[in-house]
Design a protein around this motif. Structure first.
Motif, PDB file in Angstrom:
ATOM      1  N   ALA A  73       0.904  -1.227  -0.004  1.00 35.23           N
ATOM      2  CA  ALA A  73       0.093  -0.143   0.130  1.00 35.23           C
ATOM      3  C   ALA A  73       0.908   1.278  -0.089  1.00 35.23           C
ATOM      4  CB  ALA A  73      -0.829  -0.131   1.405  1.00 35.23           C
ATOM      5  N   LEU A  74       1.871   1.249   0.817  1.00 34.62           N
ATOM      6  CA  LEU A  74       2.907   2.316   0.922  1.00 34.62           C
ATOM      7  C   LEU A  74       3.556   2.581  -0.268  1.00 34.62           C
ATOM      8  CD1 LEU A  74       3.961   1.871   4.619  1.00 34.62           C
ATOM      9  CD2 LEU A  74       2.676   3.752   3.663  1.00 34.62           C
ATOM     10  N   LEU A  75       4.093   1.522  -0.816  1.00 28.46           N
ATOM     11  CA  LEU A  75       4.691   1.814  -2.336  1.00 28.46           C
ATOM     12  C   LEU A  75       3.647   2.294  -3.471  1.00 28.46           C
ATOM     13  CD1 LEU A  75       6.632  -1.697  -2.080  1.00 28.46           C
ATOM     14  CD2 LEU A  75       7.861   0.878  -2.103  1.00 28.46           C
ATOM     15  N   ALA A  76       2.576   1.861  -3.210  1.00 30.11           N
ATOM     16  CA  ALA A  76       1.655   2.121  -4.299  1.00 30.11           C
ATOM     17  C   ALA A  76       1.246   3.668  -4.091  1.00 30.11           C
ATOM     18  CB  ALA A  76       0.369   1.535  -4.000  1.00 30.11           C
ATOM     19  N   LEU A  77       1.198   4.079  -2.907  1.00 30.76           N
ATOM     20  CA  LEU A  77       0.968   5.608  -2.670  1.00 30.76           C
ATOM     21  C   LEU A  77       2.337   6.336  -3.199  1.00 30.76           C
ATOM     22  CD1 LEU A  77      -0.432   8.067  -1.093  1.00 30.76           C
ATOM     23  CD2 LEU A  77       0.735   7.434   0.987  1.00 30.76           C
ATOM     24  N   PHE A  78       3.306   5.860  -2.672  1.00 36.50           N
ATOM     25  CA  PHE A  78       4.512   6.424  -3.301  1.00 36.50           C
ATOM     26  C   PHE A  78       4.479   6.519  -4.766  1.00 36.50           C
ATOM     27  CE2 PHE A  78       8.847   5.198  -4.821  1.00 36.50           C
ATOM     28  CZ  PHE A  78       9.152   6.714  -5.241  1.00 36.50           C
ATOM     29  N   GLN A  79       4.672   5.563  -5.501  1.00 33.74           N
ATOM     30  CA  GLN A  79       4.697   5.785  -6.905  1.00 33.74           C
ATOM     31  C   GLN A  79       3.402   6.441  -7.684  1.00 33.74           C
ATOM     32  OE1 GLN A  79       7.009   4.520  -8.806  1.00 33.74           O
ATOM     33  NE2 GLN A  79       8.274   3.663  -7.122  1.00 33.74           N
ATOM     34  N   ALA A  80       2.286   6.393  -7.272  1.00 35.51           N
ATOM     35  CA  ALA A  80       1.145   7.127  -7.640  1.00 35.51           C
ATOM     36  C   ALA A  80       1.350   8.589  -7.603  1.00 35.51           C
ATOM     37  CB  ALA A  80      -0.088   6.610  -7.151  1.00 35.51           C
ATOM     38  N   ALA A 159       6.774  11.420  -0.356  1.00 39.06           N
ATOM     39  CA  ALA A 159       7.648  11.561   0.480  1.00 39.06           C
ATOM     40  C   ALA A 159       7.227  11.137   1.854  1.00 39.06           C
ATOM     41  CB  ALA A 159       8.542  12.866   0.940  1.00 39.06           C
ATOM     42  N   SER A 160       6.089  11.005   2.280  1.00 38.48           N
ATOM     43  CA  SER A 160       5.468  10.620   3.579  1.00 38.48           C
ATOM     44  C   SER A 160       5.193   9.198   3.456  1.00 38.48           C
ATOM     45  CB  SER A 160       3.973  11.322   3.598  1.00 38.48           C
ATOM     46  OG  SER A 160       4.036  12.656   3.631  1.00 38.48           O
ATOM     47  N   GLY A 161       4.920   8.720   2.073  1.00 36.31           N
ATOM     48  CA  GLY A 161       4.913   7.144   1.998  1.00 36.31           C
ATOM     49  C   GLY A 161       6.534   6.605   2.310  1.00 36.31           C
ATOM     50  N   PHE A 162       7.363   7.241   1.549  1.00 35.63           N
ATOM     51  CA  PHE A 162       8.728   6.714   1.895  1.00 35.63           C
ATOM     52  C   PHE A 162       8.989   6.663   3.383  1.00 35.63           C
ATOM     53  CE2 PHE A 162      11.104   8.573  -1.957  1.00 35.63           C
ATOM     54  CZ  PHE A 162      10.981   7.430  -2.570  1.00 35.63           C
ATOM     55  N   ALA A 163       8.912   8.000   4.071  1.00 36.76           N
ATOM     56  CA  ALA A 163       8.892   8.037   5.606  1.00 36.76           C
ATOM     57  C   ALA A 163       8.339   7.004   6.191  1.00 36.76           C
ATOM     58  CB  ALA A 163       8.792   9.260   5.892  1.00 36.76           C
ATOM     59  N   THR A 164       6.924   6.561   6.028  1.00 39.92           N
ATOM     60  CA  THR A 164       6.206   5.588   6.848  1.00 39.92           C
ATOM     61  C   THR A 164       6.739   4.287   6.452  1.00 39.92           C
ATOM     62  OG1 THR A 164       4.153   7.142   6.525  1.00 39.92           O
ATOM     63  CG2 THR A 164       3.733   4.776   7.038  1.00 39.92           C
ATOM     64  N   PHE A 165       7.102   3.829   5.340  1.00 39.06           N
ATOM     65  CA  PHE A 165       7.695   2.733   4.896  1.00 39.06           C
ATOM     66  C   PHE A 165       8.998   2.413   5.673  1.00 39.06           C
ATOM     67  CE2 PHE A 165       9.865  -0.231   2.441  1.00 39.06           C
ATOM     68  CZ  PHE A 165       9.265  -0.995   1.577  1.00 39.06           C
ATOM     69  N   THR A 166       9.735   3.549   5.712  1.00 44.69           N
ATOM     70  CA  THR A 166      10.942   3.043   6.558  1.00 44.69           C
ATOM     71  C   THR A 166      10.672   2.860   7.970  1.00 44.69           C
ATOM     72  OG1 THR A 166      12.309   4.822   4.985  1.00 44.69           O
ATOM     73  CG2 THR A 166      13.146   4.579   7.138  1.00 44.69           C
ATOM     74  N   VAL A 167       9.742   3.832   8.527  1.00 43.44           N
ATOM     75  CA  VAL A 167       9.624   3.431   9.929  1.00 43.44           C
ATOM     76  C   VAL A 167       8.937   2.387  10.461  1.00 43.44           C
ATOM     77  CG1 VAL A 167       8.178   4.411  11.736  1.00 43.44           C
ATOM     78  CG2 VAL A 167       9.155   5.958  10.375  1.00 43.44           C
ATOM     79  N   ILE A 168       7.926   1.787   9.476  1.00 46.80           N
ATOM     80  CA  ILE A 168       7.349   0.344   9.966  1.00 46.80           C
ATOM     81  C   ILE A 168       8.178  -0.879   9.693  1.00 46.80           C
ATOM     82  CG2 ILE A 168       4.912   1.512   9.204  1.00 46.80           C
ATOM     83  CD1 ILE A 168       4.812  -0.421   7.050  1.00 46.80           C
ATOM     84  N   GLU A 284      25.416   8.822  11.861  1.00 44.10           N
ATOM     85  CA  GLU A 284      25.526   7.474  11.703  1.00 44.10           C
ATOM     86  C   GLU A 284      24.106   6.825  12.144  1.00 44.10           C
ATOM     87  OE1 GLU A 284      27.469   5.135  10.529  1.00 44.10           O
ATOM     88  OE2 GLU A 284      28.710   7.160   9.781  1.00 44.10           O
ATOM     89  N   SER A 285      23.272   7.221  11.164  1.00 44.10           N
ATOM     90  CA  SER A 285      21.497   6.803  11.719  1.00 44.10           C
ATOM     91  C   SER A 285      21.301   5.579  11.297  1.00 44.10           C
ATOM     92  CB  SER A 285      20.726   7.796  10.761  1.00 44.10           C
ATOM     93  OG  SER A 285      21.001   7.599   9.255  1.00 44.10           O
ATOM     94  N   GLY A 286      22.431   4.697  10.527  1.00 43.00           N
ATOM     95  CA  GLY A 286      22.056   3.556  10.344  1.00 43.00           C
ATOM     96  C   GLY A 286      21.271   3.031   8.949  1.00 43.00           C
ATOM     97  N   SER A 287      20.592   4.052   8.467  1.00 43.50           N
ATOM     98  CA  SER A 287      19.804   3.755   7.183  1.00 43.50           C
ATOM     99  C   SER A 287      19.952   5.007   6.174  1.00 43.50           C
ATOM    100  CB  SER A 287      18.274   3.301   7.591  1.00 43.50           C
ATOM    101  OG  SER A 287      17.833   4.439   7.857  1.00 43.50           O
ATOM    102  N   ALA A 288      19.685   4.617   4.822  1.00 40.34           N
ATOM    103  CA  ALA A 288      19.629   5.921   4.055  1.00 40.34           C
ATOM    104  C   ALA A 288      17.955   6.127   3.828  1.00 40.34           C
ATOM    105  CB  ALA A 288      20.293   5.691   2.752  1.00 40.34           C
ATOM    106  N   GLN A 289      17.821   7.262   3.711  1.00 38.10           N
ATOM    107  CA  GLN A 289      16.186   7.693   3.760  1.00 38.10           C
ATOM    108  C   GLN A 289      15.914   8.163   2.213  1.00 38.10           C
ATOM    109  OE1 GLN A 289      16.484  10.574   7.001  1.00 38.10           O
ATOM    110  NE2 GLN A 289      16.531   8.649   8.551  1.00 38.10           N
ATOM    111  N   GLY A 290      16.950   7.994   1.310  1.00 36.80           N
ATOM    112  CA  GLY A 290      16.242   8.510  -0.043  1.00 36.80           C
ATOM    113  C   GLY A 290      15.497   7.445  -0.733  1.00 36.80           C
ATOM    114  N   GLU A 291      15.619   6.404  -0.389  1.00 37.14           N
ATOM    115  CA  GLU A 291      14.951   5.051  -0.945  1.00 37.14           C
ATOM    116  C   GLU A 291      14.499   4.237   0.529  1.00 37.14           C
ATOM    117  OE1 GLU A 291      13.526   4.086  -3.842  1.00 37.14           O
ATOM    118  OE2 GLU A 291      14.049   5.648  -5.044  1.00 37.14           O
ATOM    119  N   PRO A 292      13.653   3.565   0.272  1.00 35.14           N
ATOM    120  CA  PRO A 292      13.383   2.567   1.730  1.00 35.14           C
ATOM    121  C   PRO A 292      14.691   1.897   2.020  1.00 35.14           C
ATOM    122  CG  PRO A 292      11.607   2.598   0.127  1.00 35.14           C
ATOM    123  CD  PRO A 292      12.734   3.289  -0.619  1.00 35.14           C
ATOM    124  N   SER A 293      15.412   2.102   2.985  1.00 34.73           N
ATOM    125  CA  SER A 293      16.787   1.682   3.563  1.00 34.73           C
ATOM    126  C   SER A 293      16.307  -0.153   3.610  1.00 34.73           C
ATOM    127  CB  SER A 293      17.036   2.041   4.422  1.00 34.73           C
ATOM    128  OG  SER A 293      18.463   1.765   4.915  1.00 34.73           O
TER     129      SER A 293
END
Length: 305
Positions: A73-80, A159-168, A284-293
């Motif tokens: 669902a989040l990837l769909a939101l992001f791409q659309a 971007a919000s879809g990216f962020a949510t994907f990363t968090v969950i 050193e955050s442990g992940s890149a946030q440009g794409e889902p890490s």
């Protein structure tokens, strides 16, 4: 090939996604939602076939199914939202806004959840990104101001879809590869009922079919696969190369092939966004946030366009 080179390659490949999507839209006369659907379905199908053996070994518990549905669902939101932003503005502007605002959204979410003000480094990142976004919003466009504003809003949704994907996906549930491959496939199926009424017929011409295949293969399936390989033992700073290179590649390609121009104000805004990314990822955050890490070496997924 050294790990860092895999990450650099992933960033460059991701940067071709907006351009190839816009090209497919122009060649086939597709709606942005249809382009997003094709990218998810083709990329997901290719990645799923490549990981078929690993996926067959998975146990599809309720928790795993819920995670996959959420990822889809989040990837769909992001791409659309992203391709909608591209259609309303331009490839370079949409990619810069989407990638540049994702760290800001994550920083705000983290501050709210922890009930603590962000540190100096994070605050500097947010300020640079917000100013950069404001300057980009005023960038001259071939569209009217409302198209530009609405396009930027769509990019912020992406971007919000990216962020949510990363968090969950910080909490591991299943391996990273199946998370992305099946997530892409599910995301495409989520968008399919909405895209079909808008028209998804592809003209049976070599240029159209090759562009669609490129979109699903190179900036989607291959880019994520290379990124996963590169993340094995990579530091956060090295992983950040992928995120920074995506908008840079998208901007260079859009200027070269679509004759786009950000103008002086837009260039300053883009530079500030780039500085925000560098400041953000130098920690050193442990992940890149440009794409889902997707940290390799442990289950689960940890975003670009």
């Amino acid at each position: 090939m050294p790990t860092k080179l895999f990450l650099i390659l992933a960033g460059v490949l991701w940067g071709t996604g907006g351009l190839s999507g816009a090209l497919l839209q122009n060649l086939a006369g597709l709606h942005p939602l249809a382009v997003a659907t094709y990218r998810l379905l083709l990329g997901g199908a290719i990645a799923t076939l490549a990981l078929a053996v690993q996926i067959r070994r998975l146990r599809f518990t309720k928790e795993v199914v819920r995670r996959l549905l959420a990822a889809g669902a989040l990837l769909a939101l992001f791409q659309a939202s992203y391709f909608g932003g591209v259609a309303m503005t331009s490839v370079s502007l949409a990619t810069l806004v989407t990638i540049g605002s994702s760290p800001v959204i994550l920083a705000i979410f983290t501050a709210v959840r922890s009930r603590r003000l962000p540190g100096l480094r994070t605050s500097l990142c947010v300020v640079l990104a917000v100013v950069g976004l404001a300057l980009l919003a005023g960038t001259p466009s071939t569209r009217d101001v409302w198209h530009t504003v609405f396009g930027i809003v769509l990019c912020l949704v992406a971007a919000s879809g990216f962020a949510t994907f990363t968090v969950i996906n910080r909490v591991p549930v299943l391996p990273a590869g199946p998370t992305i491959s099946l997530g892409l496939l599910i995301g495409g199926l989520v968008l399919l009922p909405f895209a079909l009424p808008l028209g998804m017929a592809l003209p049976l011409r070599p240029d159209v079919l090759l562009t669609a295949l490129f979109l699903g293969l190179v900036p989607t399936a291959v880019a994520y696969g290379v990124y996963l390989i590169g993340l094995r033992g990579a530091s956060a700073v090295a992983a950040a190369l992928a995120a920074v290179l995506e908008p840079l590649t998208a901007t260079v390609l859009s200027v070269a092939f679509f004759a786009e121009s950000l103008g002086i104000v837009g260039v300053v805004g883009a530079v500030l966004l780039g500085l925000a990314l560098v400041v953000n990822y130098s920690a050193e955050s442990g992940s890149a946030q440009g794409e889902p890490s997707l940290p390799a070496g442990r289950p689960g997924a940890g975003v670009g366009s």
